[in-house]
Every structure is written in structure tokens, then in C-alpha cells.
Design a protein around this motif. Structure first.
Motif, PDB file in Angstrom:
ATOM      1  N   GLN A  61     -13.245   1.327  -1.469  1.00  0.00           N
ATOM      2  CA  GLN A  61     -12.774   0.855  -2.775  1.00  0.00           C
ATOM      3  C   GLN A  61     -12.242  -0.573  -2.735  1.00  0.00           C
ATOM      4  N   LYS A  62     -12.307  -1.194  -1.543  1.00  0.00           N
ATOM      5  CA  LYS A  62     -11.763  -2.537  -1.349  1.00  0.00           C
ATOM      6  C   LYS A  62     -10.308  -2.595  -1.829  1.00  0.00           C
ATOM      7  N   GLY A  63      -9.570  -1.540  -1.485  1.00  0.00           N
ATOM      8  CA  GLY A  63      -8.173  -1.420  -1.887  1.00  0.00           C
ATOM      9  C   GLY A  63      -7.228  -2.006  -0.864  1.00  0.00           C
ATOM     10  N   HIS A  64      -5.957  -1.898  -1.177  1.00  0.00           N
ATOM     11  CA  HIS A  64      -4.898  -2.408  -0.317  1.00  0.00           C
ATOM     12  C   HIS A  64      -3.857  -1.323  -0.086  1.00  0.00           C
ATOM     13  N   ILE A  65      -3.188  -1.424   1.048  1.00  0.00           N
ATOM     14  CA  ILE A  65      -2.147  -0.467   1.409  1.00  0.00           C
ATOM     15  C   ILE A  65      -0.894  -1.254   1.763  1.00  0.00           C
ATOM     16  N   LEU A  66       0.230  -0.837   1.197  1.00  0.00           N
ATOM     17  CA  LEU A  66       1.509  -1.390   1.604  1.00  0.00           C
ATOM     18  C   LEU A  66       1.975  -0.552   2.793  1.00  0.00           C
ATOM     19  N   VAL A  67       2.272  -1.218   3.907  1.00  0.00           N
ATOM     20  CA  VAL A  67       2.695  -0.506   5.110  1.00  0.00           C
ATOM     21  C   VAL A  67       4.005  -1.087   5.625  1.00  0.00           C
ATOM     22  N   ASP A  68       4.693  -0.284   6.394  1.00  0.00           N
ATOM     23  CA  ASP A  68       5.872  -0.710   7.134  1.00  0.00           C
ATOM     24  C   ASP A  68       5.505  -0.610   8.608  1.00  0.00           C
ATOM     25  N   VAL A  69       5.714  -1.675   9.350  1.00  0.00           N
ATOM     26  CA  VAL A  69       5.445  -1.644  10.786  1.00  0.00           C
ATOM     27  C   VAL A  69       6.702  -2.018  11.547  1.00  0.00           C
ATOM     28  N   VAL A  70       6.860  -1.398  12.701  1.00  0.00           N
ATOM     29  CA  VAL A  70       7.917  -1.778  13.629  1.00  0.00           C
ATOM     30  C   VAL A  70       7.204  -2.272  14.876  1.00  0.00           C
ATOM     31  N   ILE A  71       7.656  -3.413  15.344  1.00  0.00           N
ATOM     32  CA  ILE A  71       7.011  -4.087  16.461  1.00  0.00           C
ATOM     33  C   ILE A  71       7.894  -4.011  17.707  1.00  0.00           C
ATOM     34  N   THR A  72       7.277  -3.713  18.834  1.00  0.00           N
ATOM     35  CA  THR A  72       7.855  -3.768  20.174  1.00  0.00           C
ATOM     36  C   THR A  72       8.836  -2.652  20.504  1.00  0.00           C
TER      37      THR A  72
END
Length: 164
Positions: A61-72
């Protein structure tokens, strides 16, 4: 270019006028800051095959997702990013690798400002404000709900992204 270990990944989905987090357990992953003019990041995560349909639908659908990432490390503050699915690769052992192109949607400074506004709104001032702020920042494991709701609505209203 800078590369970091991806510690966690959460989907931020709008439902009933609020944003709800859905953790996606990752087997392994990394995140790359491209350090370019577009301020692009790439997120690669190895996840369970059960998420394939969700990510395939977003890609189709060529959509977008809002994500939360934690790094390291789990002790780091999360970063909210608006992403699009670039590729899905089948791996062995019922796993897939997803590659997401991302832009920061909410920066750490925005979180700090939101926490401070919340504390002032709750009546803290002077030394009590300083102490409450320290406590909040030490225990902040995720974005304040009000900040996530605001950024989600802002992204929706901008018309630039097709949130899923």
C-alpha cells in the motif's frame, strides 16, 4: 554513517483517538544513521514470520508506520520514527528480515520539553520541579503518551505520510 545495535522495536498505532504501542520481538537488528541532508536512517530487524503479512501489506500500500526504537541498551530513551518498508527477506527458522527507511519524528529534546511541561502543569516549581524532573527522566522508559498522541495526529494531518 553511524551504525548502532537495535535493542527494541515497537509499532505505534492510532486507535480510538490514542496511540497504542505494540512490541515486535526482534531476534537481531541494527540501525544506521546515514548522516545525509535528508536525515535518513535505515532499520533492519530480524523478526518472526508471523509479522510478514503486516509488513507486506504496508509495503504493497506504500504506507508508513510510526515506530519507537531503542538503540544499543534498554536504558536508552526511545526514538520515534516514521518509516516505510523497503524490503522483506525470508530467512530460515521461520524468520524474516525487514528493512525500513526512517526519519526521526520525535527527538529527545521534544521528550524533555514534554516532561517539563507536564510537571509544570501538575504544579511543580522551584526545587520540587528540579527533583520531580530528575525522577521522571530517570524512569522514563518510553515517550509520554501525550507526546505520542500529538506526533501521531501531526503526522496524519500533514498529509505527507500514509499511516497504517
Amino acid at each position: 554513517m553511524k551504525t548502532f545495535k537495535l535493542y527494541s522495536l515497537s509499532l505505534l498505532e492510532g486507535k480510538d483517538g490514542n496511540v497504542h504501542q505494540k512490541m515486535v520481538p526482534i531476534e537481531d537488528g541494527l540501525i544506521i544513521n546515514m548522516e545525509n541532508q535528508k536525515q535518513m536512517w535505515y532499520i533492519e530487524a530480524v523478526i518472526s514470520q508471523e509479522y510478514k503479512k503486516y509488513f507486506q501489506d504496508v509495503k504493497t500500500q506504500k504506507g508508513h508506520i510510526l515506530v519507537d526504537v531503542v538503540i544499543t541498551s534498554k536504558d536508552n530513551h526511545p526514538a520515534a520514527m516514521i518509516t516505510s518498508v523497503q524490503s522483506i527477506t525470508e530467512l530460515t527458522d521461520q524468520k524474516i528480515s525487514i528493512l525500513l527507511e526512517a526519519k526521526l519524528a520525535l527527538k529527545k529534546d521534544d521528550i524533555i520539553e514534554d516532561v517539563l511541561k507536564d510537571l509544570v502543569g501538575r504544579g511543580f516549581s522551584n526545587e520540587a520541579l528540579v527533583q520531580a524532573f530528575r525522577n521522571e527522566m530517570e524512569t522514563l522508559a518510553a515517550h509520554p503518551t501525550s507526546a505520542l498522541n500529538t506526533i501521531y495526529r501531526s503526522i496524519q494531518e500533514s498529509g505527507l505520510y500514509k499511516l497504517q
